[in-house]
Design a protein around this motif. Structure first.
Motif, short mmCIF file in Angstrom:
data_model
loop_
_atom_site.label_atom_id
_atom_site.label_comp_id
_atom_site.label_asym_id
_atom_site.label_seq_id
_atom_site.Cartn_x
_atom_site.Cartn_y
_atom_site.Cartn_z
N LEU A 60 66.35 -38.73 -39.07
CA LEU A 60 66.57 -40.17 -39.15
C LEU A 60 67.98 -40.56 -38.70
O LEU A 60 68.16 -41.58 -38.03
N VAL A 61 68.98 -39.75 -39.03
CA VAL A 61 70.35 -40.03 -38.61
C VAL A 61 70.46 -39.98 -37.09
O VAL A 61 71.06 -40.85 -36.47
N PHE A 62 69.86 -38.97 -36.49
CA PHE A 62 69.90 -38.87 -35.03
C PHE A 62 69.19 -40.05 -34.39
O PHE A 62 69.64 -40.56 -33.36
N GLY A 63 68.11 -40.49 -34.97
CA GLY A 63 67.41 -41.66 -34.44
C GLY A 63 68.22 -42.93 -34.62
O GLY A 63 68.28 -43.78 -33.73
N ALA A 64 68.89 -43.05 -35.75
CA ALA A 64 69.65 -44.27 -36.04
C ALA A 64 70.93 -44.37 -35.23
O ALA A 64 71.44 -45.47 -35.02
N THR A 65 71.44 -43.26 -34.73
CA THR A 65 72.67 -43.30 -33.94
C THR A 65 72.41 -43.54 -32.46
O THR A 65 73.30 -43.34 -31.64
N GLY A 66 71.21 -43.96 -32.14
CA GLY A 66 70.89 -44.29 -30.76
C GLY A 66 69.83 -43.39 -30.15
O GLY A 66 69.42 -43.61 -29.01
N GLY A 67 69.39 -42.39 -30.88
CA GLY A 67 68.41 -41.46 -30.33
C GLY A 67 66.97 -41.80 -30.63
O GLY A 67 66.08 -40.97 -30.45
N TRP A 68 66.70 -43.03 -31.05
CA TRP A 68 65.33 -43.38 -31.41
C TRP A 68 64.38 -43.37 -30.22
O TRP A 68 63.20 -43.01 -30.41
N PRO A 69 64.77 -43.68 -28.97
CA PRO A 69 63.80 -43.52 -27.88
C PRO A 69 63.41 -42.04 -27.70
O PRO A 69 62.24 -41.72 -27.48
N GLY A 70 64.39 -41.14 -27.82
CA GLY A 70 64.08 -39.72 -27.74
C GLY A 70 63.22 -39.26 -28.90
O GLY A 70 62.39 -38.37 -28.76
N ALA A 71 63.42 -39.87 -30.07
CA ALA A 71 62.61 -39.54 -31.23
C ALA A 71 61.16 -39.96 -31.02
O ALA A 71 60.23 -39.22 -31.34
N ILE A 72 60.97 -41.14 -30.45
CA ILE A 72 59.60 -41.60 -30.19
C ILE A 72 58.92 -40.69 -29.17
O ILE A 72 57.75 -40.31 -29.35
N VAL A 73 59.65 -40.32 -28.12
CA VAL A 73 59.08 -39.41 -27.11
C VAL A 73 58.76 -38.06 -27.76
O VAL A 73 57.70 -37.49 -27.53
N GLY A 74 59.70 -37.54 -28.57
CA GLY A 74 59.47 -36.27 -29.24
C GLY A 74 58.30 -36.30 -30.21
O GLY A 74 57.52 -35.35 -30.29
N GLN A 75 58.15 -37.42 -30.93
CA GLN A 75 57.02 -37.54 -31.84
C GLN A 75 55.70 -37.48 -31.08
O GLN A 75 54.76 -36.81 -31.52
N GLN A 76 55.62 -38.17 -29.97
CA GLN A 76 54.37 -38.21 -29.22
C GLN A 76 54.14 -36.93 -28.42
O GLN A 76 53.03 -36.43 -28.36
N LEU A 77 55.20 -36.38 -27.84
CA LEU A 77 55.08 -35.17 -27.02
C LEU A 77 54.69 -33.96 -27.87
O LEU A 77 53.83 -33.18 -27.47
N PHE A 78 55.31 -33.82 -29.04
CA PHE A 78 55.05 -32.66 -29.89
C PHE A 78 54.06 -32.96 -31.02
O PHE A 78 53.77 -32.07 -31.81
N ARG A 79 53.56 -34.20 -31.08
CA ARG A 79 52.64 -34.62 -32.15
C ARG A 79 53.22 -34.25 -33.51
O ARG A 79 52.62 -33.56 -34.33
N HIS A 80 54.45 -34.72 -33.74
CA HIS A 80 55.19 -34.35 -34.95
C HIS A 80 55.71 -35.60 -35.64
O HIS A 80 56.29 -36.47 -35.00
N LYS A 81 55.52 -35.67 -36.94
CA LYS A 81 55.97 -36.79 -37.77
C LYS A 81 55.29 -38.10 -37.38
O LYS A 81 55.87 -39.16 -37.48
N THR A 82 54.05 -38.02 -36.94
CA THR A 82 53.33 -39.23 -36.55
C THR A 82 52.43 -39.75 -37.65
O THR A 82 51.99 -40.90 -37.58
N GLN A 83 52.14 -38.95 -38.66
CA GLN A 83 51.22 -39.36 -39.71
C GLN A 83 51.87 -39.55 -41.08
O GLN A 83 51.29 -40.20 -41.93
N LYS A 84 53.03 -39.00 -41.31
CA LYS A 84 53.67 -39.05 -42.62
C LYS A 84 54.22 -40.45 -42.87
O LYS A 84 55.21 -40.86 -42.28
N GLN A 85 53.58 -41.18 -43.76
CA GLN A 85 53.88 -42.60 -43.94
C GLN A 85 55.30 -42.90 -44.43
O GLN A 85 55.94 -43.77 -43.87
N PRO A 86 55.84 -42.22 -45.43
CA PRO A 86 57.21 -42.59 -45.82
C PRO A 86 58.20 -42.40 -44.67
O PRO A 86 59.09 -43.22 -44.46
N PHE A 87 58.05 -41.33 -43.91
CA PHE A 87 58.95 -41.09 -42.78
C PHE A 87 58.80 -42.18 -41.73
O PHE A 87 59.79 -42.65 -41.17
N LYS A 88 57.58 -42.59 -41.44
CA LYS A 88 57.35 -43.63 -40.44
C LYS A 88 58.02 -44.94 -40.85
O LYS A 88 58.58 -45.65 -40.01
N THR A 89 57.97 -45.27 -42.12
CA THR A 89 58.60 -46.49 -42.61
C THR A 89 60.11 -46.42 -42.47
O THR A 89 60.75 -47.34 -41.96
#
Length: 114
Positions: A60-89
Motif C-alpha cells: 500500500l505504501v508503494f502504491g500511495a507514493t505514486g506506484g498505484w498504476p504499477g500496482a494495478i498492472v501487477g494485480q491484473q498481470l499476476f492475478r494477485h490481491k484482486t479478491q481480498k476485500q479489505p486490501f481492495k478498500t
C-alpha cells in the motif's frame, strides 16, 4: 535483512536515483511503478511457494507514493490481491489520496514543463 526492509531500501534507492536525473519527477514515477509491479510479482511467487511475503502495508505504501498504476498492472498481470476485500478498500483509498496529493502539488507549486 528482511524482505520488508529490502523493499524500503529499494524505495530509497529509487528516490535518490530519480533525484540525479534531469527529470526527477518523471524518473520517480517510472521507477516506483516498475518496483511496485515487481513487488506484486515477487509476492505472488512467494505466496505460491510458501515463502516469506511482502506485507500488505508495504504494498500500500508503494502504491500511495505514486506506484498505484504499477500496482494495478501487477494485480491484473499476476492475478494477485484482486479478491481480498479489505486490501481492495485500502488500496482504493490510497489511490484517491495519492491522486489528490499529486493534484494539489501540481496546482499549488510552480513547475517548469518537462
Amino acid at each position: 535483512m528482511t524482505l520488508n526492509r529490502f523493499c524500503y531500501l529499494l524505495l530509497i534507492f529509487a528516490a535518490l536515483g530519480s533525484l540525479l536525473t534531469s527529470h526527477p519527477l518523471a524518473m520517480w514515477f517510472l521507477l516506483i511503478n516498475v518496483l511496485t509491479m515487481s513487488m506484486y510479482g515477487a509476492d505472488k511467487m512467494a505466496a505460491r511457494k510458501g515463502l516469506r511475503r511482502v506485507p500488505e502495508a508495504t504494498l500500500l505504501v508503494f502504491g500511495a507514493t505514486g506506484g498505484w498504476p504499477g500496482a494495478i498492472v501487477g494485480q491484473q498481470l499476476f492475478r494477485h490481491k484482486t479478491q481480498k476485500q479489505p486490501f481492495k478498500t485500502y488500496f482504493f483509498i490510497s489511490v484517491v489520496a495519492s491522486t489528490a496529493v499529486m493534484a494539489a502539488v501540481y496546482a499549488f507549486l510552480p513547475f517548469s514543463p518537462l
